[in-house]
Every structure is written in structure tokens, then in C-alpha cells.
Design an enzyme around this catalytic site. Structure first.
Site, PDB file in Angstrom:
ATOM      1  N   LYS A   1       0.813  -1.222   0.000  1.00 41.05           N
ATOM      2  CA  LYS A   1       0.000   0.000   0.000  1.00 41.05           C
ATOM      3  C   LYS A   1       0.847   1.273   0.000  1.00 41.05           C
ATOM      4  O   LYS A   1       0.384   2.325  -0.424  1.00 41.05           O
ATOM      5  CB  LYS A   1      -0.919   0.005   1.225  1.00 41.05           C
TER       6      LYS A   1
ATOM      7  N   SER B   1       1.315  -9.745  -0.108  1.00 39.73           N
ATOM      8  CA  SER B   1       1.038  -8.313  -0.173  1.00 39.73           C
ATOM      9  C   SER B   1       1.285  -7.552   1.120  1.00 39.73           C
ATOM     10  O   SER B   1       1.408  -6.329   1.090  1.00 39.73           O
ATOM     11  CB  SER B   1      -0.396  -8.093  -0.661  1.00 39.73           C
TER      12      SER B   1
ATOM     13  N   SER C   1      -8.953  -0.012   6.146  1.00 35.09           N
ATOM     14  CA  SER C   1      -8.996  -1.080   7.144  1.00 35.09           C
ATOM     15  C   SER C   1      -7.614  -1.350   7.711  1.00 35.09           C
ATOM     16  O   SER C   1      -7.433  -2.272   8.486  1.00 35.09           O
ATOM     17  CB  SER C   1      -9.572  -2.353   6.514  1.00 35.09           C
TER      18      SER C   1
ATOM     19  N   ASP D   1     -17.173 -10.754  -3.783  1.00 30.91           N
ATOM     20  CA  ASP D   1     -17.835  -9.802  -4.672  1.00 30.91           C
ATOM     21  C   ASP D   1     -17.084  -9.638  -5.995  1.00 30.91           C
ATOM     22  O   ASP D   1     -17.704  -9.399  -7.041  1.00 30.91           O
ATOM     23  CB  ASP D   1     -17.959  -8.431  -3.994  1.00 30.91           C
TER      24      ASP D   1
ATOM     25  N   GLU E   1      -9.616 -13.830  -3.653  1.00 30.75           N
ATOM     26  CA  GLU E   1     -10.306 -13.100  -2.594  1.00 30.75           C
ATOM     27  C   GLU E   1     -10.871 -14.067  -1.563  1.00 30.75           C
ATOM     28  O   GLU E   1     -10.963 -15.269  -1.807  1.00 30.75           O
ATOM     29  CB  GLU E   1     -11.394 -12.183  -3.184  1.00 30.75           C
TER      30      GLU E   1
ATOM     31  N   GLY F   1     -16.135 -13.090   1.071  1.00 34.55           N
ATOM     32  CA  GLY F   1     -16.335 -11.787   0.418  1.00 34.55           C
ATOM     33  C   GLY F   1     -15.961 -11.869  -1.052  1.00 34.55           C
ATOM     34  O   GLY F   1     -15.049 -11.182  -1.501  1.00 34.55           O
TER      35      GLY F   1
END
Lengths: 317, 317
Positions: B51, B302, B76, B208, B202, B206
Site C-alpha cells: 500500500k 502483499s 482497514s 464480490d 479473494e 467476500g
């Protein structure tokens, strides 16, 4: 006699076989200690420890007769895995004499590399004698864990890489058990960074190295009780001691609580799993921080092979 | 629209600021999976996660007015730390809107970088709305965690480095939350390795992203309950979804038990601490191993920011 030329030759021999391990830094660690620290990640080496360097270097120099008869080694753990893997890579049969109470992960890994494991009791039996008798009976070549010129030269390649990969270090701090890594590091430093101070760090419970340095001769102790299972040596070697005595800046000690705290700090801050013995150099920074304030310090994280329940215990203080 | 040129520019901007993280391999993992795996260690990135790349890239492009007023971000966890550190490096005031139940280590780290933390309840409050009202009241610039061109471009530099550092990969497997890392990786792969298959992974709770890919439109879900706290997103972004829909090979899912097992395997075998979200790509290999049998596969680890008691729990199954 072992010289820097042997370390340099070992580096050529290991090129493309050993991992050129990364160097990790942490601004949070630097801020906490008031130093700039460069961590040489030998926990990311093959077999999870620097020991692969010395073992492979030694076995790669076997002649045809030695290769066909095989190798025998005695070890508290990582040297065992290192000889087992090096032997497999070179097609040499391997027998490993290991303490009955060695970490399960290390015994399993040694067997996983195809070696025969011969257990012994480290408090009542003499592993060197067991290895010697196996060698005599079966014509095997003994590769000891530290007191061998090719092993010392191979171990020195970790420091050689560190000096090559980072800018001028003011100091290098190295875990100390039998002295193979420290002696090899001193040879590398002597040639590549002659002004760099070099410190050895050993468990407080097993400070034979410190005693030997003070006494000017090899001092032998009882097998120490410490979580640094890779440094439960009782004396320095006849080859490693003279190199250390001549060249080392100093030897300092740390207790088991400091090693546990170091495991926790390294996991939380650098995201690295380091075994207790592998934490010796990093934990030693605490007592060296005034001496080394503001300087650039290399630290060898020498291995990462720790049973997961021991690691889990260290993470929950 | 974000293109590979933006990723390449971000790489220049991040050079010397972000860590060029190492790539780690493990013959034991390769043997267990029947693949050759190259692990890109973004857990060793600054702030412990990829990030930092996107956040720094975005903040570095602020004009003088934006810099003086400041940045607000909602996250988060790792994006929060990333924006906080990037803001400190660039001298920009930062406010971070963080879930009240975010891992303690992440909240502490964000505060440690000098940011103001504004907590919220992720099950009853809308973090984007809170950030928007702070932006309106104080003139702050919002940097969202994934749906921003400069963030996507910055995240793509991890894959760019991986393609540059290892020989031709047949596949790349990437953790998927809001899609910033996956979209950036797809842009890098499209330009640098057009034949490389790219998978997103994922949490099963979750999925999606998988639903959105199948439906051909952005599907919104309830906040998922999973230990992968960095992937508790409810929908892909309006910028990330089109890139993913056009370019991704497939999206697969893993459950929490697989993430815990992956944390354990990575600690024991590679000596790396990887957070649950950071394990998504590695854990996803289990369901891809038949498809990818015998190939060279890049995996992005990650991030590594996990509370030590969670890690300790994973190590003791």
C-alpha cells in the site's frame, strides 16, 4: 591456514547454488536503537541457515573416492540439514549424528533431504567420537560443524556478500557458537572492510568464547542450557579460535530472555522468522548501542529454523 | 484512464523511496505444489505492505495547495499506515478514518507515523461519507484505498519489479480486495508479460469480485467476516473493475482456514511473516495447481502486518 582467498574461492563455488540472501532494514529498529542496521537474512538461505554455505563448500571439494564413500557430520541442527542437502545436490551419501533433543523441525528436515540420522545424547555421549568411529568403519569423511578450513571459508561468504551489497559498515555483529561464521566473517572484513569493527555474540549461559578471548586460550565449558540451540557448543575450534583471538573487536553475551524478545521484535517489525541462535547478533546490539551510537552496523541473522510452538511462545510474552 | 505509462512513471517516482522488495523461492513449496513459485515480498515493503506504493505515488502528485491543507484517507489498515508515512515523508498533514476493530498493530503504527486517527464502526457507519465530510469541512484531499488512478498506478509497480527481476512468468497470482493491486498488476502484465495469466484471489466470505466478474457489473455485498481484514471490501471500484473485467484470467476464492494454513506454511518454510490478507495469493495456489501444473508462477505476498497473538494462534493449529 584459512585466508580471505579461500573465502573468495568459496563465493565462486557457491554462486548460483546458495541464495544471495537479501539485506533488510527497518527505520523503526534504527530509531529504537539509535543505529543504522543492515540485516543480512541468512534465515532465507537454503536449509534456512548460513550453514549451507560452509557445508556445500566443503563437500564440493571432495575427490571421487570421498564422494563415493560418503560424508558423516555431527550437528545440533542446521549443519545437519546443510550437509544433508549439499550431499544430495552433489550425489554423496550422508550420515548425520544429531542430538536426541534437537528441534523436531531440524531432524525432520535432515531426514527430508535423504540423510541417515544417528541420534545421540548430548549430555552423556561424545558426538565427535561417534562420527569418528563411523568414519573409521565405513571410510566416510567427517565434516565438522565449524572447525574445518572449507567450512570457515564458506561461512565467510555471507559477510562477503554483505560488504559487497551495502555501503561502508562501521561494525559487523555476528552470532557465535563454535566460531565458523565469526572466523569467516573476520576474514572477509579483514580484506574488504579493514576498519570495520567485528563483534561476536554468544549466549550468556555458554560464554566460552568470551572466556577464551580473555584467557588467550581455548576455554572449555559444560554443554550450556540455552534456547540458542545452535550455539550450545562447549569450546571454540583450534582453527576458529586463533582467527577470532587475533581479529575480533570483542565478544558480548545475551540471555535467553533477550533472544525471545528479539524473535518477537524481528517478527513484528521486519516480518522475518529468526531462530533463537539467529537472533544472537541482533540481541547483542542492545549492549553495544552506546559503543556504536550513530554508526552503520551489519548484523547477520544466521538462521530461521525454529519449531513453530517455540516461535508462538515467543510471540505471546 | 490508467495505463501502463502511469505505472512506469510511478516506478520512477518510487525509486529510492519504496523498498525494491526481494523475491523469495522455496524448493519445498515448489515440490509440494508441483509449480515453480516466485514470492514477491511486499510484506518487507515500507509500512509492511504494498500500500505504500500507491499512497506515496498519489501524495507525491499533490500541488502546493493540497500539500498545505492535508490528506484524509479511510482504510482497514495498511492504506492508513501507507498514507500516514507518505504524508510524513512529504510534509503533508494526514487524517485517517479507521475501523474501530482494526488490528491494534495497524492503529498504533498509523498513529506512530504522526497521523490523526478518526475511528468509525464498519458495520453501521460509512467511512467514505466521513472522509468526504472531513474533506469538505477542512479542504483535505481524499485518497481512497484503491479507486484512484495514482493509487492503482503505484500498486502496479510491485508486479513491474517482479517481471523485471525474474525470468518469464506463466502466471501471476494476486490478493484481491478493492482491486487496486490486481488492476495495477494487470497493467504491468499487459505491457511486460502479455502472455502471463493473471489471477485474483479473494476471501470466500467476500467474493464480490468473482460475482462481479461473472455478472459483468460491480456487485455489492455486505461487509464480509474474514480474517483477511485487508480484503473486507464490499465492492470493486469504478476504476478497478473495468481493468479487472477486461484483463483478468480468473478470480478464485479461499476460506479462512486456508489463510491460516498458509500463514503457518510461509512462516515455517520461507521464514516470512505474512498477514492473512497477504496470504490470499499463496493460498489460492491450492485451487490453481492443476491448471498451472509445472509452470512458473509469481505470487505477491502483499503484506505482513498481523497482530502477534493472531500469528501465534496460526502457528499452533
Amino acid at each position: 591456514m584459512v585466508t580471505f582467498a579461500d573465502v573468495a574461492e568459496a563465493a565462486v563455488r557457491l554462486s548460483g547454488v546458495a541464495n544471495r540472501t537479501p539485506v533488510v532494514t527497518s527505520r523503526r529498529i534504527d530509531a529504537a536503537l539509535g543505529l543504522h542496521v543492515e540485516l543480512k537474512c541468512e534465515n532465507l538461505q537454503r536449509v534456512g541457515a548460513f550453514k549451507f554455505r560452509g557445508a556445500y563448500n566443503a563437500l564440493a571439494r571432495f575427490d571421487a573416492e570421498q564422494r563415493s564413500r560418503g560424508v558423516v557430520a555431527f550437528s545440533s541442527g542446521n549443519h545437519a540439514q546443510a550437509v544433508a542437502l549439499a550431499a544430495r545436490l552433489l550425489g554423496i551419501p550422508a550420515t548425520i549424528v544429531m542430538p536426541h533433543d534437537a528441534p523436531r523441525s531440524k531432524v525432520a528436515a535432515t531426514r527430508g533431504y535423504g540423510a541417515t540420522v544417528r541420534p545421540y545424547d548430548r549430555y552423556t555421549e561424545d558426538r565427535a567420537a561417534i562420527a569418528a568411529s563411523l568414519a573409521a568403519e565405513q571410510g566416510l569423511t567427517v565434516i565438522p560443524p565449524f572447525d574445518h578450513p572449507d567450512v570457515i571459508a564458506g561461512q565467510g561468504t555471507a559477510a562477503l556478500e554483505l560488504f559487497a551489497d551495502v555501503s561502508a559498515l562501521d561494525a559487523l555483529v555476528v552470532p557465535l557458537g563454535g566460531g565458523g561464521l565469526l572466523a569467516g566473517s573476520l576474514l572477509a572484513a579483514g580484506a574488504l572492510a579493514p576498519r570495520c569493527r567485528v563483534y561476536g555474540v554468544e549466549p550468556a549461559a555458554g560464554n566460552d568464547g568470551q572466556q577464551s578471548l580473555r584467557a588467550g586460550r581455548i576455554v572449555t565449558i559444560e554443554p550450556p542450557q540455552t534456547i540458542a540451540d545452535g550455539a550450545q557448543t562447549t569450546q571454540l575450534g583450534t582453527l576458529t579460535f586463533p582467527i577470532i583471538a587475533e581479529r575480533v573487536t570483542d565478544i558480548v553475551t545475551v540471555d535467553d530472555a533477550a533472544l525471545t524478545a528479539a524473535m518477537r521484535t524481528l517478527a513484528a517489525t521486519t516480518k522475518l522468522v529468526v531462530e533463537p541462535t539467529g537472533c544472537l547478533g541482533f540481541a547483542g546490539l542492545e549492549s553495544l548501542r552506546e559503543t556504536l551510537a550513530g554508526t552503520r552496523v551489519g548484523v547477520i541473522l544466521s538462521g530461521g529454523n525454529v519449531d513453530l510452538d517455540v516461535l508462538a511462545g515467543a510471540l505471546r510474552p
